[in-house]
Design a protein around this motif. Structure first.
Motif, PDB file in Angstrom:
ATOM      1  N   ARG A  47      -6.400 -10.924  -8.479  1.00  0.00           N
ATOM      2  CA  ARG A  47      -7.176  -9.683  -8.458  1.00  0.00           C
ATOM      3  C   ARG A  47      -7.886  -9.437  -7.132  1.00  0.00           C
ATOM      4  N   LYS A  48      -7.979 -10.454  -6.299  1.00  0.00           N
ATOM      5  CA  LYS A  48      -8.646 -10.286  -5.004  1.00  0.00           C
ATOM      6  C   LYS A  48      -7.671  -9.888  -3.899  1.00  0.00           C
ATOM      7  N   ALA A  49      -6.422  -9.760  -4.241  1.00  0.00           N
ATOM      8  CA  ALA A  49      -5.416  -9.435  -3.232  1.00  0.00           C
ATOM      9  C   ALA A  49      -5.504  -7.971  -2.803  1.00  0.00           C
ATOM     10  N   VAL A  50      -4.967  -7.699  -1.632  1.00  0.00           N
ATOM     11  CA  VAL A  50      -4.798  -6.335  -1.132  1.00  0.00           C
ATOM     12  C   VAL A  50      -3.321  -6.169  -0.800  1.00  0.00           C
ATOM     13  N   LEU A  51      -2.715  -5.123  -1.338  1.00  0.00           N
ATOM     14  CA  LEU A  51      -1.312  -4.826  -1.063  1.00  0.00           C
ATOM     15  C   LEU A  51      -1.234  -3.779   0.036  1.00  0.00           C
ATOM     16  N   HIS A  52      -0.352  -4.017   1.000  1.00  0.00           N
ATOM     17  CA  HIS A  52      -0.181  -3.090   2.116  1.00  0.00           C
ATOM     18  C   HIS A  52       1.211  -2.476   2.035  1.00  0.00           C
ATOM     19  N   ALA A  53       1.284  -1.162   1.952  1.00  0.00           N
ATOM     20  CA  ALA A  53       2.580  -0.483   1.906  1.00  0.00           C
ATOM     21  C   ALA A  53       3.291  -0.642   3.240  1.00  0.00           C
ATOM     22  N   THR A  54       4.564  -1.015   3.202  1.00  0.00           N
ATOM     23  CA  THR A  54       5.356  -1.120   4.420  1.00  0.00           C
ATOM     24  C   THR A  54       5.842   0.265   4.839  1.00  0.00           C
ATOM     25  N   GLU A  55       6.471   0.335   6.011  1.00  0.00           N
ATOM     26  CA  GLU A  55       7.001   1.616   6.482  1.00  0.00           C
ATOM     27  C   GLU A  55       8.041   2.161   5.510  1.00  0.00           C
ATOM     28  N   LEU A  56       8.831   1.263   4.923  1.00  0.00           N
ATOM     29  CA  LEU A  56       9.823   1.686   3.937  1.00  0.00           C
ATOM     30  C   LEU A  56       9.157   2.436   2.794  1.00  0.00           C
ATOM     31  N   THR A  57       8.087   1.876   2.261  1.00  0.00           N
ATOM     32  CA  THR A  57       7.397   2.498   1.131  1.00  0.00           C
ATOM     33  C   THR A  57       6.705   3.780   1.548  1.00  0.00           C
ATOM     34  N   ARG A  58       6.099   3.787   2.715  1.00  0.00           N
ATOM     35  CA  ARG A  58       5.411   4.998   3.162  1.00  0.00           C
ATOM     36  C   ARG A  58       6.378   6.167   3.264  1.00  0.00           C
ATOM     37  N   GLY A  59       7.615   5.880   3.667  1.00  0.00           N
ATOM     38  CA  GLY A  59       8.601   6.949   3.752  1.00  0.00           C
ATOM     39  C   GLY A  59       9.077   7.433   2.395  1.00  0.00           C
ATOM     40  N   LEU A  60       9.002   6.562   1.378  1.00  0.00           N
ATOM     41  CA  LEU A  60       9.510   6.913   0.055  1.00  0.00           C
ATOM     42  C   LEU A  60       8.467   7.542  -0.861  1.00  0.00           C
ATOM     43  N   ILE A  61       7.186   7.188  -0.654  1.00  0.00           N
ATOM     44  CA  ILE A  61       6.174   7.611  -1.618  1.00  0.00           C
ATOM     45  C   ILE A  61       5.668   9.019  -1.382  1.00  0.00           C
TER      46      ILE A  61
END
Length: 273
Positions: A47-61
């Motif tokens: 629960r303390k983690a932080v997820l960072h969107a990659t360039e791949l995800t930024r282009g898809l979302i």
């Protein structure tokens, strides 16, 4: 759940998922898969983690903002229909079956309705999008586009009659009725909702919006029953987006920033005709 800095707080993610009926184990497996696929990187654990969107995800979302912009322009009377039908025909050989199926799926996603084998029609200009899809699937040589103001299908020629014959308008309306009910249920609760409650309602609203919008060919108002339930549902949804942007969080959800920016652009255009 992705915020303006392209991150997701895992603690918030677990809490929202729990509110939507998902177990922690389901969330952990989803995160593990997304990281393995290169969609996110992860700092920290649990629960303390932080997820960072990659360039791949930024282009898809990023939502299809042109699609959003156009639907609200239609609702405001700023995209009148000129009576032109836009057609595409394709005959891709069996040896390229995968490309053929992909092209057909793309045409349907763009709001096309089948007239007969390999021939589809839309009420809105789509030639550039069709060409882009054909190039992407390598079938340019097998695709023909054209327009007509004189279209008869199965004895139907009047514009409204044609629209009802070609598209499942009542089923599309049912999707918007569900969206409207969701927005009307969520809207009054947003001002007093907790941070996690707001996030949960945001996910619920975005899901309902997608479900209503994806099968909607965005027919011009001239081809739809009036008043059209889709316009009412989208207006109620937009009011919820505006309320969601009032969040005190330092990192509001990026999704609703995109949506609200589009609405501001539409509202700033020329007066409704």
């Amino acid at each position: 759940m992705i915020r303006a800095d392209a991150t997701i707080d895992a603690g918030e993610l677990y809490d929202v998922a729990a509110a939507l009926g998902m177990s922690d184990q389901q969330v952990r497996l989803c995160i593990k898969r997304l990281v393995a696929e290169g969609r996110f990187t992860q700092d920290g654990r649990g629960r303390k983690a932080v997820l960072h969107a990659t360039e791949l995800t930024r282009g898809l979302i990023e939502p299809d903002l042109e699609f959003i912009r156009y639907m609200y322009a239609q609702d405001r009377g700023r995209a009148p229909w000129d009576g032109t039908w836009h057609l595409v025909a394709f005959g891709v050989p069996e040896s390229a079956r995968q490309a053929r199926d992909a092209m057909r799926d793309a045409i349907l996603r763009l709001g096309g309705a089948a007239i007969q084998g390999g021939l589809y029609v839309a009420a809105n200009p789509w030639e550039e999008l069709i060409r882009s899809a054909a190039a992407r699937f390598g079938v340019n040589d097998h695709v023909t586009t054209f327009t007509s103001t004189d279209l008869t299908v199965g004895g139907h020629s009047a514009a409204r009659d044609l629209a009802e014959h070609l598209w499942p308008i009542e089923r599309i309306a049912d999707g918007h009725r569900r969206l409207l009910a969701t927005a009307e249920r969520i809207g009054p609760r947003l001002p007093d909702a907790s941070h996690i409650e707001r996030l949960t309602m945001a996910v619920t609203l975005a899901t309902a919006f997608n479900r209503a919008s994806e099968p909607d060919p965005l027919l011009p108002p001239q081809l739809l029953p009036q008043p059209w339930i889709g316009a009412a549902a989208r207006a109620a949804t937009a009011a919820c987006w505006a309320e969601l942007l009032k969040s005190t969080s330092a990192q509001p959800l990026q999704l609703f920033r995109w949506y609200s920016a589009v609405l501001e652009e539409v509202s700033a255009t020329a007066p409704i005709s």
